[in-house]
Design a protein around this motif. Structure first.
Motif, PDB file in Angstrom:
ATOM      1  N   VAL A  55       2.419   5.691 -11.140  1.00  0.00           N
ATOM      2  CA  VAL A  55       1.305   6.518 -11.600  1.00  0.00           C
ATOM      3  C   VAL A  55       1.808   7.934 -11.892  1.00  0.00           C
ATOM      4  N   THR A 102       1.717  11.907 -12.636  1.00  0.00           N
ATOM      5  CA  THR A 102       0.896  12.992 -12.108  1.00  0.00           C
ATOM      6  C   THR A 102       0.242  13.815 -13.216  1.00  0.00           C
ATOM      7  N   ARG A 108      -0.316   4.338 -15.448  1.00  0.00           N
ATOM      8  CA  ARG A 108       0.735   3.597 -14.740  1.00  0.00           C
ATOM      9  C   ARG A 108       1.852   3.259 -15.718  1.00  0.00           C
ATOM     10  N   SER A 144       6.323   5.929  -7.450  1.00  0.00           N
ATOM     11  CA  SER A 144       5.030   5.453  -7.925  1.00  0.00           C
ATOM     12  C   SER A 144       5.077   5.284  -9.432  1.00  0.00           C
ATOM     13  N   THR A 181       0.849  -1.182   0.000  1.00  0.00           N
ATOM     14  CA  THR A 181       0.000   0.000   0.000  1.00  0.00           C
ATOM     15  C   THR A 181       0.885   1.231   0.000  1.00  0.00           C
ATOM     16  N   PRO A 182       0.689   2.187  -0.948  1.00  0.00           N
ATOM     17  CA  PRO A 182       1.530   3.378  -0.979  1.00  0.00           C
ATOM     18  C   PRO A 182       1.212   4.327   0.167  1.00  0.00           C
ATOM     19  N   PRO A 235       5.241  10.412   0.193  1.00  0.00           N
ATOM     20  CA  PRO A 235       6.464  10.445  -0.613  1.00  0.00           C
ATOM     21  C   PRO A 235       7.681  10.867   0.189  1.00  0.00           C
ATOM     22  N   THR A 284       5.501  10.868  -6.680  1.00  0.00           N
ATOM     23  CA  THR A 284       5.700  10.294  -5.362  1.00  0.00           C
ATOM     24  C   THR A 284       6.921   9.377  -5.388  1.00  0.00           C
ATOM     25  N   MET A 326       2.491  -0.889  -8.936  1.00  0.00           N
ATOM     26  CA  MET A 326       2.400   0.291  -8.071  1.00  0.00           C
ATOM     27  C   MET A 326       3.711   1.050  -7.962  1.00  0.00           C
ATOM     28  N   TYR A 327       4.833   0.349  -8.032  1.00  0.00           N
ATOM     29  CA  TYR A 327       6.137   0.966  -7.799  1.00  0.00           C
ATOM     30  C   TYR A 327       7.088   0.645  -8.946  1.00  0.00           C
ATOM     31  N   TYR A 337       9.925   7.153  -2.869  1.00  0.00           N
ATOM     32  CA  TYR A 337      10.020   6.427  -1.609  1.00  0.00           C
ATOM     33  C   TYR A 337      11.476   6.211  -1.235  1.00  0.00           C
TER      34      TYR A 337
END
Length: 185
Positions: A129, A131, A136, A127, A66-67, A70, A170, A112-113, A172
């Motif tokens: 995804v 912006t 994706r 991410s 789960t994200p 950031p 985002t 997702m990543y 990580y």
């Protein structure tokens, strides 16, 4: 009555959504057909590879996650236990992580990543995804993140590098513990 067929994005813009509100609605109503993971590099032979000089196919790992918030990328460390708060844990010795052995290589995890290794040797994660529109299709392009859908470019800290996307990507933190790469918030 004539019926026009609009994409979700076009429809929401026609009914008046703009800016952050548009992105919030688009992000909350994505469907499986929006999850394009064809953001891969193809060499001159037509093979899907991690970078143009590679001949190894791209592998993808699957660990549910789960994200969250950031953060900025970090350089690898070498403790021996996995991170307790990991969003994703990747065994660097697995065949699914083989693209992370070379600078510029990346893998897409759980749709997702995007997790990759920079040309400087640091592991980074962001991410998938974009912006600009919630597609994706973010990949690591050696020294920056790139959206293959519309050409949006992002620095490794998530900041936009061109005018296609108006907000940051985002990103990580990453940490290496033995042979386990952890992606954390």
């Amino acid at each position: 009555m004539k019926k026009d067929k609009y994409s979700r994005y076009e429809f929401l813009k026609k009914v008046g959504f703009t800016g952050p509100a548009l992105m919030a609605v688009l992000g909350s109503c994505t469907q499986n057909e929006d999850f394009n993971v064809n953001a891969l590099v193809v060499n001159t032979n037509g093979d899907t590879v991690s970078d143009l000089s590679s001949t190894s196919p791209v592998n993808v790992s699957t660990t549910p996650t789960t994200p969250t918030t950031p953060t900025t990328p970090t350089t690898p460390t070498t403790p021996t236990t996995p991170s307790v708060n990991a969003l994703v844990s990747i065994d660097l010795n697995s065949s699914a992580a083989s693209n992370l052995k070379t600078a510029g290589g990346y893998i897409i995890v759980n749709n997702m990543y995007v997790v990759g290794k920079t040309t400087a040797g640091a592991y980074v994660a962001a991410s998938v995804v974009c912006t600009h529109e919630p597609k994706r299709q973010i990949i690591l392009n050696k020294t920056e993140y790139f959206c293959t859908a519309h050409g949006a470019r992002f620095a490794l800290n998530g900041q936009t590098l061109n005018t296609v996307a108006r907000s940051s990507l985002t990103v990580y933190k990453t940490q290496v513990n033995g042979n386990i790469l952890s992606v954390t918030a």
